[in-house]
Scaffold this motif. Sequence first.
Motif, PDB file in Angstrom:
ATOM      1  N   PHE A   1       0.840  -1.202   0.000  1.00 34.70           N
ATOM      2  CA  PHE A   1       0.000   0.000   0.000  1.00 34.70           C
ATOM      3  C   PHE A   1       0.874   1.250   0.000  1.00 34.70           C
ATOM      4  N   ILE A   2       1.891   1.278   0.846  1.00 31.37           N
ATOM      5  CA  ILE A   2       2.784   2.438   0.907  1.00 31.37           C
ATOM      6  C   ILE A   2       3.496   2.628  -0.430  1.00 31.37           C
ATOM      7  N   LYS A   3       3.908   1.535  -1.029  1.00 30.59           N
ATOM      8  CA  LYS A   3       4.586   1.615  -2.322  1.00 30.59           C
ATOM      9  C   LYS A   3       3.646   2.160  -3.394  1.00 30.59           C
ATOM     10  N   GLU A   4       2.404   1.695  -3.407  1.00 31.42           N
ATOM     11  CA  GLU A   4       1.433   2.150  -4.407  1.00 31.42           C
ATOM     12  C   GLU A   4       1.108   3.625  -4.236  1.00 31.42           C
ATOM     13  N   ILE A   5       0.845   4.042  -3.021  1.00 33.25           N
ATOM     14  CA  ILE A   5       0.416   5.416  -2.812  1.00 33.25           C
ATOM     15  C   ILE A   5       1.586   6.387  -2.944  1.00 33.25           C
ATOM     16  N   SER A   6       2.801   5.927  -2.660  1.00 28.29           N
ATOM     17  CA  SER A   6       3.979   6.785  -2.829  1.00 28.29           C
ATOM     18  C   SER A   6       4.280   7.027  -4.304  1.00 28.29           C
ATOM     19  N   ALA A   7       3.851   6.101  -5.156  1.00 32.44           N
ATOM     20  CA  ALA A   7       4.097   6.220  -6.597  1.00 32.44           C
ATOM     21  C   ALA A   7       2.966   6.950  -7.321  1.00 32.44           C
ATOM     22  N   LEU A   8       1.950   7.397  -6.586  1.00 30.94           N
ATOM     23  CA  LEU A   8       0.820   8.073  -7.221  1.00 30.94           C
ATOM     24  C   LEU A   8       1.247   9.353  -7.934  1.00 30.94           C
ATOM     25  N   LYS A   9       0.691   9.576  -9.089  1.00 29.44           N
ATOM     26  CA  LYS A   9       0.850  10.833  -9.811  1.00 29.44           C
ATOM     27  C   LYS A   9      -0.480  11.585  -9.710  1.00 29.44           C
ATOM     28  N   LEU A  10      -0.513  12.538  -8.805  1.00 28.97           N
ATOM     29  CA  LEU A  10      -1.744  13.292  -8.602  1.00 28.97           C
ATOM     30  C   LEU A  10      -1.853  14.337  -9.696  1.00 28.97           C
ATOM     31  N   ARG A  11      -2.768  14.116 -10.615  1.00 30.78           N
ATOM     32  CA  ARG A  11      -2.875  14.957 -11.809  1.00 30.78           C
ATOM     33  C   ARG A  11      -4.326  15.050 -12.250  1.00 30.78           C
ATOM     34  N   PRO A  12      -4.630  16.012 -13.126  1.00 30.13           N
ATOM     35  CA  PRO A  12      -5.984  16.098 -13.678  1.00 30.13           C
ATOM     36  C   PRO A  12      -6.315  14.842 -14.476  1.00 30.13           C
TER      37      PRO A  12
END
Length: 414
Positions: free
Chosen positions: A279-290
């Motif tokens: 979970f930490i790995k997935e959310i750390s790799a998130l690209k928060l974008r439109p």
Amino acid sequence: ALGQTPGNPTFAQPAVCWRVLARMAVTPTAAIVAGTSGSAILDLASPSVIVLALAVLAVVLIRWSSQGGSDQGIASLATPMSPSSAESIVGRVSEHGAFSSTPRLEGVISPGGTEVMYSNSSEPYVFSNDNCDGKVLFLHRPTHDRTLEKSGNYPFSDHFKGRKRLWECRIQFRFKRVVNDPLLFGIELDEYVPLNAASKKLMGLTVAALRHAAGKDLYHSPGDDPRTVTGPLEKPVFTMPLWAFDQLIVTPEGEDGPSLCDPHFSSFGSKRADDRSAFIKEISALKLRPGPTFTFSFWGISQFLDDINWEITKVIPFSKIDFNKFCGAPPVHYVLYTLKDDEDARGECRHLQSRKDYFFKLSFWSSKKPPSRTRLMEVIPPEALRRRPETEEVKRRKGWAGLFACCAPSQRSS
């Protein structure tokens, strides 16, 4: 003036009105003969008096239904009004200690919120600002009433069944720009709160418990004491990285995100409890974008924070701590923000207001312990004092009330 008390012009509920009107509908002699039998009283009443009593009751019911029935609170306040009108309403309500007769969480979203939020709503609350469009839904157990909680007769009880969490906060975002800096979330206070030695020790224990639940990458500051610090001041704050959320759902661009009220919401996406490292790995790799819709849910530290009773629990065995010992006075703020470099303070590590770029801020309180009248006027904008969209229950009540529309008081334009 049925049901009126000084400073509280709200009409009494119908159950109370029946008893009052039954007395109106009989002569003293008939009442004595009838004794305690309500049916006997009505049988002996004069028909013309009964008709008059029922007419009065109809007007009472219309007024009651138009205010949303027994569900008083912020949801029953009028649609947009002048600041002076808003002040009188806020003043009247705060004098009586709460917006609602039923204890619940209440608050205002900023930036971009348009109405007052309360827990266990049947619909999520919408907000929009320069950084994002979003929705939020706050669920809370009825911790003020153990009997009610055990009965399971409250909103979202099926979701809470078998779980330790006291509350859950669900937030959904559609970002308007790429978010390059780390997005932090947590709790923020209005100003520095002086603490004695014992309170400081309690705070240390509380932060340690929260750190254990949320993770070691937690930032905590008691804030800057204005008596000893000059220049910009840091507010008291407790924040965590984005991976301290407990659930993540990413919906591809072009598709609708999940409903925050979906009874199967807990089965969607990824959860920290299932595989913390992944979970930490997935959310750390998130690209928060439109484009995509990002939905988060958070409950990890809820077992320690009872928002409705305004208490910290399970930190000291068999003891509870009043929120106000640490926060001074409500409201408290749930926040999500990024930090930017301060050109006037290179290398600054504190979370100064000048560095914060807010994506979400919920200023909240318990209806059992609301803010002062003055603080409420600062927090709640007049445009937020308006009704929620009508529920089916309210529509139903208004349906039969419409039969007596000719007797109902007309709405005054502002």
